[in-house]
Design a protein around this motif. Sequence first.
Motif, short mmCIF file in Angstrom:
data_model
loop_
_atom_site.label_atom_id
_atom_site.label_comp_id
_atom_site.label_asym_id
_atom_site.label_seq_id
_atom_site.Cartn_x
_atom_site.Cartn_y
_atom_site.Cartn_z
N MET A 295 20.37 -42.68 -13.64
CA MET A 295 21.60 -41.94 -13.89
C MET A 295 22.73 -42.44 -12.99
N TYR A 296 22.44 -42.55 -11.70
CA TYR A 296 23.49 -43.00 -10.77
C TYR A 296 23.92 -44.45 -11.05
N CYS A 297 22.97 -45.29 -11.43
CA CYS A 297 23.31 -46.68 -11.79
C CYS A 297 24.26 -46.71 -12.99
N LYS A 298 23.90 -45.95 -14.05
CA LYS A 298 24.71 -45.98 -15.27
C LYS A 298 26.07 -45.31 -15.09
N CYS A 299 26.16 -44.42 -14.10
CA CYS A 299 27.45 -43.78 -13.81
C CYS A 299 28.26 -44.58 -12.79
N GLY A 300 27.72 -45.73 -12.38
CA GLY A 300 28.45 -46.60 -11.46
C GLY A 300 28.38 -46.20 -10.01
N ALA A 301 27.57 -45.18 -9.66
CA ALA A 301 27.44 -44.73 -8.27
C ALA A 301 26.25 -45.44 -7.62
N MET A 302 26.40 -46.73 -7.39
CA MET A 302 25.28 -47.54 -6.91
C MET A 302 24.83 -47.14 -5.51
N GLU A 303 25.78 -46.61 -4.70
CA GLU A 303 25.40 -46.22 -3.34
C GLU A 303 24.41 -45.06 -3.36
N HIS A 304 24.60 -44.09 -4.30
CA HIS A 304 23.66 -42.97 -4.43
C HIS A 304 22.31 -43.46 -4.96
N ALA A 305 22.37 -44.36 -5.93
CA ALA A 305 21.13 -44.93 -6.49
C ALA A 305 20.34 -45.65 -5.40
N THR A 306 21.06 -46.40 -4.56
CA THR A 306 20.42 -47.16 -3.48
C THR A 306 19.77 -46.22 -2.47
N THR A 307 20.46 -45.12 -2.17
CA THR A 307 19.90 -44.14 -1.20
C THR A 307 18.58 -43.58 -1.71
#
Length: 739
Positions: A295-307
């Motif tokens: 979800m975070y990747c597809k919404c462009g929030a890569m920093e949250h996805a990485t965490t």
Amino acid sequence: MLQSSYNSNSFFNPSKFQTFIHLLKNFAKTATPLLEVDLLHSQAIKVGFMQNPEVGCGILNLYVKCRSFDSALQLFDLSPKRDVRAWTILIAGYTHTGLSKIALELFCQMQTEGVSPNCFTLASILKCCAGAGNLKMGKEAHGWIIRNGIELDVVLENSIIDFYVKCGVFSYARRVFEMMDEMDTVSWNIMIGACLQTGNFERSMELFKRLPFRDVASWNTMIVGQMRNGFDRAALELLYQMTEIGPKFNKFTFSVALGVVATLEMLEIGRQIHAQVLRIGFQYDLFIRNSLIDMYCKCGAMEHATTIFNEMPLCSENMHNSTKFDGLQSNTVSWSTMIAGYIQAGRCEDALNLFHKMHSDGVNVDPFTFTSIISACASAGILEQGKQIHARIEKCGHKLDVFLASSIIDMYAKCGSIDDARAVFDRAPVRTVVTWTAILSGYALHGQGREAIQLFGLMLKEDIRPNEITFVGILSACSHAGLVEEGHTYFKSMQEEYGIVPDVEHFTCMVDLLGRAGRFDEVKVFICSMGIAHLSAAWQALLSACRIHNNIEMGKWASKKLAELEPHTAGSYVLLSNICATTRRWEEAAKMRKLMQERGIRKEPGRSWIQLKSKVYTFVVGDRSHPQSAEIYLYLERLLGRIKEMGYSTDTKMVLHDVEEEQREVLLSFHSEKLAIAYGMMSTACGTPIRVMKNLRVCADCHTAIKYISRVDGREIMLRDAHRFHCFKNGECSCGDYW
């Protein structure tokens, strides 16, 4: 440990038999390691309990649960009396693990030995036939049930319905459902799922509303059904209703909810769902973690996805084998999701670095993982990364199975290299319908309809039976090439010769085929006669065709229908506004834009991107964010000056705002695809092919300009827009100006 529980021989005497049975039942409820099952088996032999059928079946069941089928078969073959319970345990075990062929062979052997199946055996066989798509044997099992007067319980009746649904025989499923004396929630859920599968949304909602008790599975079925048919906003609306009147979300619901907001790129709602996950304590579930990363990747929030990715627990050495396997699989999916996310965000360097780290850390890079990463490269149109992953697959010595080979073919086709796609197809060790469909769809994407038709003929000569996806490919090929009569022929043969029921994509292809050809009267007849007025994708295709042909009246009709189905989607408003603007109906165009503003509907901005070495550069119209923007604009202005000397003139009717002529020309000059091409040309050696991707349909002015650019510079320019590939060479386009 098991040993300490029953080490003494005095424990295993006839008076303790019931205690041993109780121990067996407790083991059956947990994930018992194979070593402990072996120990329990040896103790049962030692005290003479194995002669009892209940003990024999209990041990057999434990071996099956451990997926130790060699031990299970050895025990089964040595059993003096193989009753229906023993046969059922073994058949159900093979069915559960997807080994349908062996399960069916055992069922036949069981009947040969004169053992009559019970309801549980028959339910397993029907499930097995459903999984294998074996309609003939499933019907024989159903016939056997009727002939022998087997008393049907709700579980067996549900198995019959589920079998017919999964084999696509919906009329039989409906008949069995309607004849049931007593239906449980599972019965209703199966039929709701069947209606969604056939695109009968009204019927599915009717059944859903009639359901006496809507459990969490009922809501999940409806929501997933809406998603799979492209109604993501309808799925979101159901999720809202579920929070108000439905049962509490389970893990699957949270995973589905995250999938919906990922598709709609609704980051704020995704964060709210994440907060709920934390509140309930589901954040430790590996599959929900993977859904959050996605979800975070597809919404462009890569920093949250990485965490979240960095917090993923490694598999512990003391986990049971089955749990450890699932954990490893989930962690592999996490790596794949992160890599795909980086690719989609244009961070190809990070994607490759993470892929190499995945390999160096010893994470299992299996064909499924490679398939996932290759698919991400295909979606983003990143050829160089795709080639590197392909090289890594070859280096690892992975055999190209059907799905991996098909993904590589699809990647090359979607990245603009149809010749490489064909080379992989020609070298594929095994060519099934999946492989043929991948290459055929590739030719369709490149507008090479005749080549796709030729391939389809070769496929039939090799006795490969086309499936529903193959027909989507061939109908799409006909649509892009303007082969109307051929498209009609294939649509008819799909139903009459192959018994394939058309779904959303087939209907949409036909509307697109007729609409592109300007045959609007036939489109109206087709929509009415096929009863597809409820399909938003069909109206979207018709509205796109209305824009191509500037058919304002038909466009209004299609826009109204689309807005009724999806009032919060930008498509209907934008396309009609564009038609009005193209035909200089400025007031009507402004009215549509104002309506969008009032309803809070945003148009997706047009953007184009180009990959140079390992970096991806993205542009939007009038973009000046690039550090070399001054040089890019100067280069583009000079380039436009050169092609104007060759006869190019700006098609100002493509400007969708009521502005002065001079301003129109400026607006058109700096469309995103022109900026991307200019940057590619100034950054590479003369003669180097240029590959550009665009998220929307290329406009007519840019299409004409790029034809001139390909001639003035002697370059081959590949442009993939939202619908197809355009290959510009020597002043001509592969689409033949039909797109």
